[in-house]
Design a protein around this motif. Structure first.
Motif, PDB file in Angstrom:
ATOM      1  N   GLY A  82       0.807  -1.202   0.000  1.00 29.39           N
ATOM      2  CA  GLY A  82       0.000   0.000   0.000  1.00 29.39           C
ATOM      3  C   GLY A  82       0.844   1.257   0.000  1.00 29.39           C
ATOM      4  O   GLY A  82       2.033   1.234  -0.302  1.00 29.39           O
ATOM      5  N   PRO A  83       0.212   2.367   0.378  1.00 24.09           N
ATOM      6  CA  PRO A  83       0.915   3.650   0.361  1.00 24.09           C
ATOM      7  C   PRO A  83       1.988   3.705   1.464  1.00 24.09           C
ATOM      8  O   PRO A  83       1.967   2.905   2.402  1.00 24.09           O
ATOM      9  N   PRO A  84       2.915   4.657   1.361  1.00 24.73           N
ATOM     10  CA  PRO A  84       3.927   4.808   2.404  1.00 24.73           C
ATOM     11  C   PRO A  84       3.265   5.065   3.765  1.00 24.73           C
ATOM     12  O   PRO A  84       2.155   5.589   3.837  1.00 24.73           O
ATOM     13  N   ARG A  85       3.977   4.687   4.810  1.00 27.55           N
ATOM     14  CA  ARG A  85       3.447   4.842   6.170  1.00 27.55           C
ATOM     15  C   ARG A  85       4.308   5.813   6.961  1.00 27.55           C
ATOM     16  O   ARG A  85       5.521   5.815   6.840  1.00 27.55           O
ATOM     17  N   ARG A  86       3.638   6.616   7.792  1.00 32.52           N
ATOM     18  CA  ARG A  86       4.354   7.529   8.682  1.00 32.52           C
ATOM     19  C   ARG A  86       4.518   6.839  10.032  1.00 32.52           C
ATOM     20  O   ARG A  86       3.539   6.496  10.686  1.00 32.52           O
ATOM     21  N   TYR A  87       5.753   6.647  10.430  1.00 32.97           N
ATOM     22  CA  TYR A  87       6.078   6.025  11.707  1.00 32.97           C
ATOM     23  C   TYR A  87       6.403   7.109  12.728  1.00 32.97           C
ATOM     24  O   TYR A  87       7.151   8.037  12.432  1.00 32.97           O
ATOM     25  N   TYR A  88       5.829   6.962  13.930  1.00 35.48           N
ATOM     26  CA  TYR A  88       6.026   7.931  15.006  1.00 35.48           C
ATOM     27  C   TYR A  88       6.874   7.319  16.105  1.00 35.48           C
ATOM     28  O   TYR A  88       6.745   6.138  16.424  1.00 35.48           O
ATOM     29  N   ARG A  89       7.719   8.170  16.690  1.00 33.72           N
ATOM     30  CA  ARG A  89       8.576   7.760  17.804  1.00 33.72           C
ATOM     31  C   ARG A  89       8.560   8.897  18.830  1.00 33.72           C
ATOM     32  O   ARG A  89       8.658  10.065  18.460  1.00 33.72           O
ATOM     33  N   ILE A  90       8.441   8.530  20.102  1.00 31.06           N
ATOM     34  CA  ILE A  90       8.520   9.531  21.158  1.00 31.06           C
ATOM     35  C   ILE A  90       9.984   9.942  21.321  1.00 31.06           C
ATOM     36  O   ILE A  90      10.888   9.110  21.204  1.00 31.06           O
ATOM     37  N   ASN A  91      10.225  11.228  21.549  1.00 27.02           N
ATOM     38  CA  ASN A  91      11.585  11.699  21.755  1.00 27.02           C
ATOM     39  C   ASN A  91      11.802  12.019  23.244  1.00 27.02           C
ATOM     40  O   ASN A  91      10.896  11.822  24.063  1.00 27.02           O
ATOM     41  N   GLU A  92      12.973  12.507  23.578  1.00 25.36           N
ATOM     42  CA  GLU A  92      13.294  12.776  24.991  1.00 25.36           C
ATOM     43  C   GLU A  92      12.361  13.827  25.590  1.00 25.36           C
ATOM     44  O   GLU A  92      11.893  13.676  26.707  1.00 25.36           O
ATOM     45  N   ARG A  93      12.081  14.861  24.834  1.00 21.52           N
ATOM     46  CA  ARG A  93      11.147  15.890  25.327  1.00 21.52           C
ATOM     47  C   ARG A  93       9.763  15.277  25.571  1.00 21.52           C
ATOM     48  O   ARG A  93       9.096  15.577  26.557  1.00 21.52           O
ATOM     49  N   GLY A  94       9.347  14.397  24.674  1.00 19.65           N
ATOM     50  CA  GLY A  94       8.069  13.712  24.837  1.00 19.65           C
ATOM     51  C   GLY A  94       8.049  12.854  26.089  1.00 19.65           C
ATOM     52  O   GLY A  94       7.035  12.792  26.793  1.00 19.65           O
ATOM     53  N   ARG A  95       9.161  12.205  26.396  1.00 15.43           N
ATOM     54  CA  ARG A  95       9.243  11.395  27.623  1.00 15.43           C
ATOM     55  C   ARG A  95       9.141  12.267  28.873  1.00 15.43           C
ATOM     56  O   ARG A  95       8.487  11.891  29.844  1.00 15.43           O
ATOM     57  N   GLN A  96       9.767  13.428  28.831  1.00 15.74           N
ATOM     58  CA  GLN A  96       9.685  14.351  29.967  1.00 15.74           C
ATOM     59  C   GLN A  96       8.259  14.852  30.163  1.00 15.74           C
ATOM     60  O   GLN A  96       7.746  14.896  31.281  1.00 15.74           O
ATOM     61  N   VAL A  97       7.627  15.214  29.058  1.00 19.16           N
ATOM     62  CA  VAL A  97       6.239  15.686  29.120  1.00 19.16           C
ATOM     63  C   VAL A  97       5.320  14.554  29.579  1.00 19.16           C
ATOM     64  O   VAL A  97       4.419  14.776  30.390  1.00 19.16           O
ATOM     65  N   LEU A  98       5.566  13.346  29.102  1.00 12.88           N
ATOM     66  CA  LEU A  98       4.764  12.190  29.539  1.00 12.88           C
ATOM     67  C   LEU A  98       4.847  12.032  31.055  1.00 12.88           C
ATOM     68  O   LEU A  98       3.827  11.797  31.715  1.00 12.88           O
ATOM     69  N   GLU A  99       6.021  12.181  31.604  1.00  7.71           N
ATOM     70  CA  GLU A  99       6.171  12.074  33.060  1.00  7.71           C
ATOM     71  C   GLU A  99       5.376  13.164  33.779  1.00  7.71           C
ATOM     72  O   GLU A  99       4.658  12.895  34.748  1.00  7.71           O
ATOM     73  N   GLN A 100       5.447  14.390  33.287  1.00  3.28           N
ATOM     74  CA  GLN A 100       4.694  15.497  33.891  1.00  3.28           C
ATOM     75  C   GLN A 100       3.189  15.276  33.763  1.00  3.28           C
ATOM     76  O   GLN A 100       2.437  15.466  34.720  1.00  3.28           O
ATOM     77  N   TRP A 101       2.748  14.879  32.571  1.00  2.00           N
ATOM     78  CA  TRP A 101       1.316  14.661  32.350  1.00  2.00           C
ATOM     79  C   TRP A 101       0.802  13.499  33.182  1.00  2.00           C
ATOM     80  O   TRP A 101      -0.327  13.533  33.661  1.00  2.00           O
ATOM     81  N   THR A 102       1.643  12.470  33.343  1.00  2.00           N
ATOM     82  CA  THR A 102       1.238  11.321  34.157  1.00  2.00           C
ATOM     83  C   THR A 102       1.030  11.749  35.597  1.00  2.00           C
ATOM     84  O   THR A 102       0.041  11.362  36.242  1.00  2.00           O
ATOM     85  N   GLN A 103       1.926  12.563  36.117  1.00  2.00           N
ATOM     86  CA  GLN A 103       1.771  13.073  37.487  1.00  2.00           C
ATOM     87  C   GLN A 103       0.505  13.924  37.605  1.00  2.00           C
ATOM     88  O   GLN A 103      -0.243  13.797  38.580  1.00  2.00           O
ATOM     89  N   ALA A 104       0.281  14.776  36.617  1.00  9.97           N
ATOM     90  CA  ALA A 104      -0.921  15.621  36.631  1.00  9.97           C
ATOM     91  C   ALA A 104      -2.182  14.768  36.539  1.00  9.97           C
ATOM     92  O   ALA A 104      -3.178  15.027  37.236  1.00  9.97           O
ATOM     93  N   TRP A 105      -2.160  13.745  35.685  1.00  8.52           N
ATOM     94  CA  TRP A 105      -3.306  12.838  35.543  1.00  8.52           C
ATOM     95  C   TRP A 105      -3.618  12.160  36.867  1.00  8.52           C
ATOM     96  O   TRP A 105      -4.760  12.120  37.307  1.00  8.52           O
ATOM     97  N   ARG A 106      -2.582  11.608  37.507  1.00  5.30           N
ATOM     98  CA  ARG A 106      -2.792  10.884  38.765  1.00  5.30           C
ATOM     99  C   ARG A 106      -3.308  11.808  39.856  1.00  5.30           C
ATOM    100  O   ARG A 106      -4.198  11.431  40.618  1.00  5.30           O
ATOM    101  N   ALA A 107      -2.779  13.021  39.931  1.00  4.70           N
ATOM    102  CA  ALA A 107      -3.245  13.985  40.930  1.00  4.70           C
ATOM    103  C   ALA A 107      -4.705  14.349  40.679  1.00  4.70           C
ATOM    104  O   ALA A 107      -5.515  14.402  41.607  1.00  4.70           O
ATOM    105  N   THR A 108      -5.040  14.563  39.419  1.00  3.14           N
ATOM    106  CA  THR A 108      -6.427  14.902  39.059  1.00  3.14           C
ATOM    107  C   THR A 108      -7.349  13.733  39.349  1.00  3.14           C
ATOM    108  O   THR A 108      -8.425  13.905  39.951  1.00  3.14           O
ATOM    109  N   ARG A 109      -6.946  12.536  38.935  1.00  6.33           N
ATOM    110  CA  ARG A 109      -7.754  11.333  39.174  1.00  6.33           C
ATOM    111  C   ARG A 109      -7.994  11.140  40.674  1.00  6.33           C
ATOM    112  O   ARG A 109      -9.130  10.903  41.105  1.00  6.33           O
ATOM    113  N   ASP A 110      -6.932  11.257  41.461  1.00  4.37           N
ATOM    114  CA  ASP A 110      -7.068  11.069  42.910  1.00  4.37           C
ATOM    115  C   ASP A 110      -7.972  12.128  43.530  1.00  4.37           C
ATOM    116  O   ASP A 110      -8.780  11.828  44.397  1.00  4.37           O
ATOM    117  N   SER A 111      -7.844  13.361  43.059  1.00  2.00           N
ATOM    118  CA  SER A 111      -8.668  14.449  43.572  1.00  2.00           C
ATOM    119  C   SER A 111     -10.141  14.225  43.236  1.00  2.00           C
ATOM    120  O   SER A 111     -11.016  14.360  44.102  1.00  2.00           O
TER     121      SER A 111
END
Length: 121
Positions: A82-111
């Motif tokens: 089929g047609p070409p595919r776009r492959y996505y990869r998380i980068n270091e900045r994305g990993r840092q943001v994921l950690e921050q968002w995960t903390q925010a998610w858990r705090a919000t969920r717990d609240s």
């Protein structure tokens, strides 16, 4: 569609806006390898218990937004079937943001859980 169903659908749409971004980053961090959209959607179905709930097309704009924000990188590769595919990869900045968002998610969920506790029992 009843009034209750309309309100529930609106609430679910608003709730999913940020959670899909969080889930996409988590899937890409978890796999550790580049994935194209269909594989990301399948992995979300497998581990996400319906986070996209049949709205696979909704993930492509979110992937583009995450890439534009500098949290993902992508590359296009040819496909044998089929047609070409776009492959996505998380980068270091994305990993840092994921950690921050995960903390925010858990705090919000717990609240929210604390507020709801006792109300629905």
């Amino acid at each position: 569609m009843s009034d209750h169903e309309v309100h529930l659908k609106k609430f679910q749409k608003e709730l999913s806006a940020g959670t899909v971004s969080l889930a996409l980053l988590a899937v890409l961090a978890r796999t550790g390898e580049p994935l194209y959209g269909y594989l990301i959607a399948k992995e979300l179905e497998r581990v996400g218990e319906g986070v996209l709930s049949g709205k696979q097309s909704a993930l492509y704009p979110v992937l583009r937004n995450l890439e534009a924000a500098g949290l993902l990188e992508s590359q296009i590769e040819p496909s044998v079937a089929g047609p070409p595919r776009r492959y996505y990869r998380i980068n270091e900045r994305g990993r840092q943001v994921l950690e921050q968002w995960t903390q925010a998610w858990r705090a919000t969920r717990d609240s929210v859980d604390s507020v709801l506790e006792g109300v629905l029992q």
